[in-house]
Design a protein around this motif. Structure first.
Motif, PDB file in Angstrom:
ATOM      1  N   LEU A  81       0.824  -1.210   0.000  1.00 27.94           N
ATOM      2  CA  LEU A  81       0.000   0.000   0.000  1.00 27.94           C
ATOM      3  C   LEU A  81       0.858   1.260   0.000  1.00 27.94           C
ATOM      4  CD1 LEU A  81      -2.780  -1.102   2.535  1.00 27.94           C
ATOM      5  CD2 LEU A  81      -2.905  -1.057   0.038  1.00 27.94           C
ATOM      6  N   GLY A 127     -14.439   4.306  -1.290  1.00 30.13           N
ATOM      7  CA  GLY A 127     -13.359   4.621  -2.220  1.00 30.13           C
ATOM      8  C   GLY A 127     -13.873   4.795  -3.640  1.00 30.13           C
ATOM      9  N   LEU A 144     -12.855   0.652   1.522  1.00 35.43           N
ATOM     10  CA  LEU A 144     -12.402   0.956   0.166  1.00 35.43           C
ATOM     11  C   LEU A 144     -13.496   0.674  -0.866  1.00 35.43           C
ATOM     12  CD1 LEU A 144      -8.757  -0.454   0.311  1.00 35.43           C
ATOM     13  CD2 LEU A 144      -9.477   1.933   0.440  1.00 35.43           C
ATOM     14  N   PRO A 178      -4.730   4.529   1.261  1.00 27.02           N
ATOM     15  CA  PRO A 178      -5.013   3.113   1.586  1.00 27.02           C
ATOM     16  C   PRO A 178      -4.187   2.600   2.757  1.00 27.02           C
ATOM     17  CG  PRO A 178      -4.847   3.406  -0.783  1.00 27.02           C
ATOM     18  CD  PRO A 178      -4.368   4.692  -0.165  1.00 27.02           C
ATOM     19  N   TYR A 204      -7.732   0.465  -5.804  1.00 31.34           N
ATOM     20  CA  TYR A 204      -7.812   0.300  -4.354  1.00 31.34           C
ATOM     21  C   TYR A 204      -8.900  -0.706  -3.979  1.00 31.34           C
ATOM     22  CZ  TYR A 204      -5.198   4.706  -4.475  1.00 31.34           C
ATOM     23  OH  TYR A 204      -4.267   5.698  -4.724  1.00 31.34           O
TER      24      TYR A 204
END
Length: 206
Positions: free
Chosen positions: A120, A168, A164, A129, A173
């Motif tokens: 990450l 996100g 995520l 992340p 991701y």
């Protein structure tokens, strides 16, 4: 796609190198994992059984083997003007797979936590992340304290994945979060990690 496959292979092979037993042998001249409860070749056992420098070098190595393939892949593909979310997600997951199921150690490896952080962090300068994963670890370690470590780790990764997926916007991701979580949870399931009843304690309640 061949570039992503190349870096995925590199990531898996470097991820398969386990630094904890290596530095244990180099610094302590013994198998530092022998006699540990979970036989996990990770940073925690490196510190506890091998000492400070063994732990530091193991942590640095595990972070690096996640960071370098991802960062290198992004650097190369950006220069070539190539962007394939699925390809980069595979590159991010490959070192974690290597650490969890290392080809050099009969596919019996570690949990992949430090390597996950390394992968990450390879997205630098975008650290969101990595910070998300760190935030959930802190949350479930200090505020909503989940024990033992087995349940805390699984909850941390599942929550990161859901965050995520739901909040996100970057498809890399989302996909990488799902893949990394799947690998870590599978490795945890196959490990001899302590699995007595899950306990949850709130910071403000003792």
């Amino acid at each position: 796609m061949s570039i992503y496959i190349f870096f995925s292979i590199i990531g898996y092979l470097t991820g398969s190198f386990l630094f904890a037993p290596f530095w244990g042998r180099m610094l302590k001249h013994k198998d530092i994992l022998e006699g540990t409860k979970d036989q996990n070749p990770g940073t925690a056992n490196a510190f506890m059984e091998g000492g400070f420098w063994c732990g530091v070098l193991t942590l640095a190595g595990d972070l690096a083997k996640g960071f370098l393939p991802v960062f290198g892949c992004i650097w190369v593909t950006t220069g070539l003007g190539i962007h394939m979310p699925a390809g980069l997600a595979l590159v991010m997951t490959a070192p974690v797979i290597g650490h969890a199921f290392p080809v050099y150690h009969h596919f019996h490896g570690g949990k992949g936590i430090a390597v996950s952080f390394g992968s990450l962090l390879g997205l630098f300068p975008d650290l969101r992340p990595a910070l998300t994963l760190a935030a959930f670890f802190i949350l479930f370690s200090l505020v909503i304290r989940i024990s033992p470590h087995y349940y805390r780790t699984i909850m941390t990764y599942v929550c990161m994945m859901l965050y995520l997926l739901l909040l996100g916007k970057n498809p890399v991701y989302k996909l990488a979060g799902c893949m990394i979580t799947a690998v870590v949870c599978l490795r945890m399931h196959l490990s001899t990690e302590e699995r007595e009843g899950c306990k949850v304690k709130l910071l403000w309640k003792h």
